[in-house]
Design an enzyme around this catalytic site. Structure first.
Site, PDB file in Angstrom:
ATOM      1  N   GLN A 183       0.817  -1.216   0.000  1.00 28.48           N
ATOM      2  CA  GLN A 183       0.000   0.000   0.000  1.00 28.48           C
ATOM      3  C   GLN A 183       0.849   1.264   0.000  1.00 28.48           C
ATOM      4  O   GLN A 183       0.348   2.353  -0.244  1.00 28.48           O
ATOM      5  CB  GLN A 183      -0.960  -0.005   1.208  1.00 28.48           C
ATOM      6  N   ALA A 204       1.795  -5.036  -8.435  1.00 22.25           N
ATOM      7  CA  ALA A 204       1.643  -4.079  -9.542  1.00 22.25           C
ATOM      8  C   ALA A 204       0.256  -3.442  -9.580  1.00 22.25           C
ATOM      9  O   ALA A 204       0.119  -2.247  -9.830  1.00 22.25           O
ATOM     10  CB  ALA A 204       1.930  -4.801 -10.859  1.00 22.25           C
ATOM     11  N   HIS A 205      -0.777  -4.251  -9.272  1.00 19.27           N
ATOM     12  CA  HIS A 205      -2.132  -3.703  -9.488  1.00 19.27           C
ATOM     13  C   HIS A 205      -2.569  -2.692  -8.433  1.00 19.27           C
ATOM     14  O   HIS A 205      -3.594  -2.028  -8.583  1.00 19.27           O
ATOM     15  CB  HIS A 205      -3.160  -4.832  -9.633  1.00 19.27           C
ATOM     16  N   THR A 241       7.730 -19.503 -16.611  1.00 17.08           N
ATOM     17  CA  THR A 241       7.915 -18.476 -17.641  1.00 17.08           C
ATOM     18  C   THR A 241       7.329 -17.159 -17.141  1.00 17.08           C
ATOM     19  O   THR A 241       6.235 -17.121 -16.590  1.00 17.08           O
ATOM     20  CB  THR A 241       7.229 -18.933 -18.952  1.00 17.08           C
ATOM     21  N   CYS A 328     -16.780 -12.657   3.154  1.00 18.40           N
ATOM     22  CA  CYS A 328     -17.789 -13.704   3.228  1.00 18.40           C
ATOM     23  C   CYS A 328     -17.112 -15.057   3.075  1.00 18.40           C
ATOM     24  O   CYS A 328     -16.509 -15.339   2.052  1.00 18.40           O
ATOM     25  CB  CYS A 328     -18.803 -13.483   2.120  1.00 18.40           C
TER      26      CYS A 328
HETATM   27  N1  PLP Z   1      -0.605  -6.969   1.085  1.00 21.77           N
HETATM   28  C1  PLP Z   1      -1.460  -5.946   1.189  1.00 21.77           C
HETATM   29  C2  PLP Z   1      -1.230  -4.902   2.244  1.00 21.77           C
HETATM   30  C3  PLP Z   1      -2.565  -5.850   0.332  1.00 21.77           C
HETATM   31  O1  PLP Z   1      -3.405  -4.820   0.453  1.00 21.77           O
HETATM   32  C4  PLP Z   1      -2.746  -6.871  -0.627  1.00 21.77           C
HETATM   33  C5  PLP Z   1      -3.935  -6.869  -1.492  1.00 21.77           C
HETATM   34  O2  PLP Z   1      -5.033  -6.587  -1.078  1.00 21.77           O
HETATM   35  C6  PLP Z   1      -1.820  -7.912  -0.721  1.00 21.77           C
HETATM   36  C7  PLP Z   1      -0.757  -7.926   0.162  1.00 21.77           C
HETATM   37  C8  PLP Z   1      -1.945  -9.001  -1.752  1.00 21.77           C
HETATM   38  O3  PLP Z   1      -1.606  -8.510  -3.018  1.00 21.77           O
HETATM   39  P1  PLP Z   1      -1.885  -9.356  -4.350  1.00 21.77           P
HETATM   40  O4  PLP Z   1      -3.298  -9.056  -4.739  1.00 21.77           O
HETATM   41  O5  PLP Z   1      -0.906  -8.836  -5.349  1.00 21.77           O
HETATM   42  O6  PLP Z   1      -1.651 -10.782  -4.028  1.00 21.77           O
END
Ligand code: PLP
Length: 384
Positions: A183, A204-205, A241, A328
């Site tokens: 974050q 990345a996302h 890969t 959930c």
């Molecule tokens: N760590 C934190 C603090 C996150 O907010 C998240 C995703 O919500 C993750 C790890 C997991 O990331 P990923 O979706 O790339 O597995």
């Protein structure tokens, strides 16, 4: 799938972010260079070059050596790899792990897994205001500690933990330090060299790129047992890969790191004004972690007398996306483990929502959202 509706107001950036234009463009380019980077013919070398230049962009953004980056499928894998990988390397004298009690499930459940295998896990309590119990940490940090894993910023509350303060103490005891920096990336400057951290996870996302791609930063010289065995990719550290499109997109976003950081600067005043508005228009609302240092984009609200899920659905119908910490599982709703670990009751945890702004969030969107929120809360409270 249809693209997200541009007329909607997306305030769930801690869950995922829209890939930047440069990321989408990079994907198109990478799709033209679809050779396997591990092959040795010319088609492969183009893919290999793309991979290397993405690695360089990212290492520049994070301030580390390109070969200290291990590409993974995301931060869940990176967190698992850092922790399990270290505990699987034999160490007879050190068998203890310290984590915070508000880590992401990919750290929490990995710690539970290790505890079932006989390792000792200490979970640092976090106060209702969001502060880590430093006395607990100091008491449990010892010559038996192999690893301390504390996130840089919490995904639900946005509270930033002062990890830089702790690195020296951890190293003095001969232990290693891992941080889930998911974050933090794109919201605050990441400087791995300066931090002197040993291991760090990124996704990345969460930073305007694609889902399914992450990084484990592993400082030179640190040995980890691989999580995925197989081919020689990532210098034998992570078989499989490479996800070339994901990596190339992440690399292109990293090149724009300074622009992203500059854009995030505007979020603090947007978020603070929004919180002021909400507090002045609604009674019995608590901003979780407001006394602690927080990420500028995150606001976690505990709104007495409402159910977070119901509020979320009401806002959704008004074209607004926010989130609740509850999950959930097997048809039963579970309250946020972060908030309950911080000492909030189940009822309070169920009454909270998380609003997370992104670099494209506008003042107009926030003004629309805050009015919609006040209206929905008043209506729901009147139904009680
Ligand atoms: N760590 C934190 C603090 C996150 O907010 C998240 C995703 O919500 C993750 C790890 C997991 O990331 P990923 O979706 O790339 O597995």
């Amino acid at each position: 799938m249809k693209p997200l509706d541009k007329n909607r107001i997306y305030l769930d950036h801690n869950a995922t972010t829209e890939p930047r234009f440069s990321a989408k463009k990079a994907v198109k380019k990478a799709l033209n260079y679809w050779g396997n980077p591990s092959s040795i013919h010319q088609d492969a070398s183009k893919a290999k070059n793309l991979l290397w230049s993405a690695r360089q962009n990212l290492s520049h953004f994070l301030n580390c050596h390109p070969l200290e980056i291990i590409f993974t499928s995301g931060a869940s894998e990176s967190n698992n790899y850092a922790i399990k990988g270290l505990f699987q390397v034999q160490n007879k004298t050190r068998n203890e792990l310290i984590i915070s009690s508000v880590e992401h499930p990919s750290v929490l459940y990995t710690a539970d897994f290790l505890s079932q295998k006989g390792f000792k896990v200490h979970k640092i309590p976090v106060s209702k205001q969001g502060f880590l119990d430093e006395a607990f940490f100091e008491k449990h940090l010892s010559e038996k500690t192999l690893l301390v894993s504390i996130m840089s910023a919490n995904n639900e509350t946005g509270v930033i933990f002062p990890i830089e303060k702790w690195v020296k103490k951890i190293h003095e005891k001969g232990a290693l330090f891992h941080s889930d920096m998911v974050q933090f990336l794109g919201k605050r400057k990441v400087d791995l060299k300066k931090l002197e951290i040993d291991l760090a996870s990124f996704s990345a996302h969460k930073c305007y790129s694609l889902q399914g791609c992450g990084i484990l930063y592993c400082k030179k010289g640190i040995m980890l047992e691989s999580l995925i065995h197989g081919g020689p990719q990532e210098r034998q550290r992570r078989a499989g890969t490479e996800n070339l499109t994901g990596i190339v997109a992440f690399g292109s976003v990293a090149k724009e790191g300074d622009i992203i950081l500059k854009k995030t600067q505007k979020l603090k005043s947007l978020r603070d004004n929004m919180e002021k508005y909400i507090l002045s228009h609604l009674k019995k609302v608590e901003i979780i972690g407001h006394k602690a240092l927080r990420l500028d984009n995150t606001s976690c609200l505990c709104i007495s007398g409402i159910h977070g899920e119901t509020l979320l659905m009401n806002l959704d119908l008004k074209g607004i996306s926010v989130s609740v910490g509850s999950a959930c599982g097997s048809g039963k709703l579970k309250s946020s483990s972060v908030l309950t670990a911080m000492g909030f009751t189940q009822k309070e945890a169920f009454s909270s929502i998380r609003i997370s702004l992104g670099i494209e969030t506008t003042k107009e969107q926030i003004e629309y959202f805050q009015k919609a929120l006040v209206e929905s809360v008043n209506r729901l409270r009147n139904l009680e």
